[in-house]
Design an enzyme around this catalytic site. Structure first.
Site, mmCIF file in Angstrom:
data_model
loop_
_atom_site.group_PDB
_atom_site.id
_atom_site.type_symbol
_atom_site.label_atom_id
_atom_site.label_comp_id
_atom_site.label_asym_id
_atom_site.label_seq_id
_atom_site.Cartn_x
_atom_site.Cartn_y
_atom_site.Cartn_z
ATOM 1 N N ASP A 37 0.866 -1.185 0.000
ATOM 2 C CA ASP A 37 0.000 0.000 0.000
ATOM 3 C C ASP A 37 0.900 1.232 0.000
ATOM 4 O O ASP A 37 1.798 1.348 0.833
ATOM 5 C CB ASP A 37 -0.893 -0.022 1.242
ATOM 6 C CG ASP A 37 -2.030 0.979 1.175
ATOM 7 O OD1 ASP A 37 -1.803 2.129 0.746
ATOM 8 O OD2 ASP A 37 -3.154 0.608 1.561
ATOM 9 N N GLN A 74 -14.246 2.311 2.265
ATOM 10 C CA GLN A 74 -13.724 1.926 0.953
ATOM 11 C C GLN A 74 -13.479 3.166 0.106
ATOM 12 O O GLN A 74 -14.337 4.054 0.016
ATOM 13 C CB GLN A 74 -14.697 0.983 0.239
ATOM 14 C CG GLN A 74 -14.147 0.433 -1.062
ATOM 15 C CD GLN A 74 -15.087 -0.575 -1.723
ATOM 16 O OE1 GLN A 74 -16.244 -0.714 -1.352
ATOM 17 N NE2 GLN A 74 -14.576 -1.274 -2.720
ATOM 18 N N HIS A 121 -10.656 -5.684 -2.579
ATOM 19 C CA HIS A 121 -9.298 -5.843 -2.063
ATOM 20 C C HIS A 121 -9.310 -6.070 -0.562
ATOM 21 O O HIS A 121 -10.242 -5.687 0.138
ATOM 22 C CB HIS A 121 -8.416 -4.643 -2.412
ATOM 23 C CG HIS A 121 -8.883 -3.326 -1.859
ATOM 24 N ND1 HIS A 121 -9.971 -2.635 -2.368
ATOM 25 C CD2 HIS A 121 -8.404 -2.559 -0.851
ATOM 26 C CE1 HIS A 121 -10.125 -1.501 -1.704
ATOM 27 N NE2 HIS A 121 -9.188 -1.440 -0.766
ATOM 28 N N PHE A 122 -8.257 -6.723 -0.091
ATOM 29 C CA PHE A 122 -8.032 -6.966 1.326
ATOM 30 C C PHE A 122 -6.782 -6.224 1.763
ATOM 31 O O PHE A 122 -5.802 -6.154 1.016
ATOM 32 C CB PHE A 122 -7.834 -8.463 1.602
ATOM 33 C CG PHE A 122 -9.108 -9.252 1.620
ATOM 34 C CD1 PHE A 122 -9.709 -9.587 2.827
ATOM 35 C CD2 PHE A 122 -9.710 -9.666 0.445
ATOM 36 C CE1 PHE A 122 -10.884 -10.316 2.853
ATOM 37 C CE2 PHE A 122 -10.886 -10.393 0.457
ATOM 38 C CZ PHE A 122 -11.478 -10.721 1.666
ATOM 39 N N HIS A 123 -6.812 -5.716 2.983
ATOM 40 C CA HIS A 123 -5.656 -5.076 3.607
ATOM 41 C C HIS A 123 -5.044 -6.041 4.606
ATOM 42 O O HIS A 123 -5.761 -6.648 5.409
ATOM 43 C CB HIS A 123 -6.082 -3.819 4.387
ATOM 44 C CG HIS A 123 -6.650 -2.733 3.543
ATOM 45 N ND1 HIS A 123 -5.917 -1.632 3.178
ATOM 46 C CD2 HIS A 123 -7.880 -2.562 3.000
ATOM 47 C CE1 HIS A 123 -6.674 -0.827 2.452
ATOM 48 N NE2 HIS A 123 -7.872 -1.382 2.331
#
Length: 145
Positions: A37, A101, A107-109
């Site tokens: 990220d 969001q 997506h996953f964090h």
């Protein structure tokens, strides 16, 4: 933006998948793409996205794709743990603007946490150094099994 809507093929994650935008790649297979990220909440904050999907969020995705996606999330989370040795790891996923969001591509964090170190707000610390992200990506990628 609401939970419902049309997928925008111009979103930043779609551009990353097409090679139109750079990313510090951690892992890639036929189903998922994991990368650092650029606005991390902690050192090692990693994102995992489906490669062949136009799902805006979890509610839009086919169960079969979710199965391979979550396997990729687990694989990358284990590598983050092995590489960075955090005290805990937050794995999270947001659906809709009120939930936090901001990019409308599922997506996953994966957010490593260390005891006594506060987690930052997304983008509050500004954009991370690209070279540092590449080094972290390589460190995590080396632990992918």
């Amino acid at each position: 933006m609401s939970l419902d809507g049309t997928y925008d093929a111009g979103n930043i994650f779609a551009k990353i998948l097409r090679g139109e935008m750079p990313a510090a790649r951690v892992f890639e297979d036929e189903h998922v793409y994991a990368f650092m990220d650029v606005f991390p909440q902690s050192r090692g904050h990693t994102l995992v996205i489906p490669k062949h999907s136009t799902a805006r969020n979890l509610l839009d995705e086919e169960p079969e794709r979710l199965a391979t996606l979550i396997q990729g999330v687990q694989r990358v989370t284990k590598a983050v743990r092995a590489a960075l040795k955090p005290d805990g790891i937050v794995v999270t996923q947001f659906n809709g603007a009120p939930a936090g969001q901001t990019i409308y591509h599922l997506h996953f964090h994966i957010i490593p946490r260390w005891e006594g170190v506060p987690v930052g707000r997304h983008a509050s610390g500004g954009m991370a150094d690209a070279e540092e992200l590449k080094a972290l990506a390589a460190q995590i990628a080396a632990k992918i099994s």
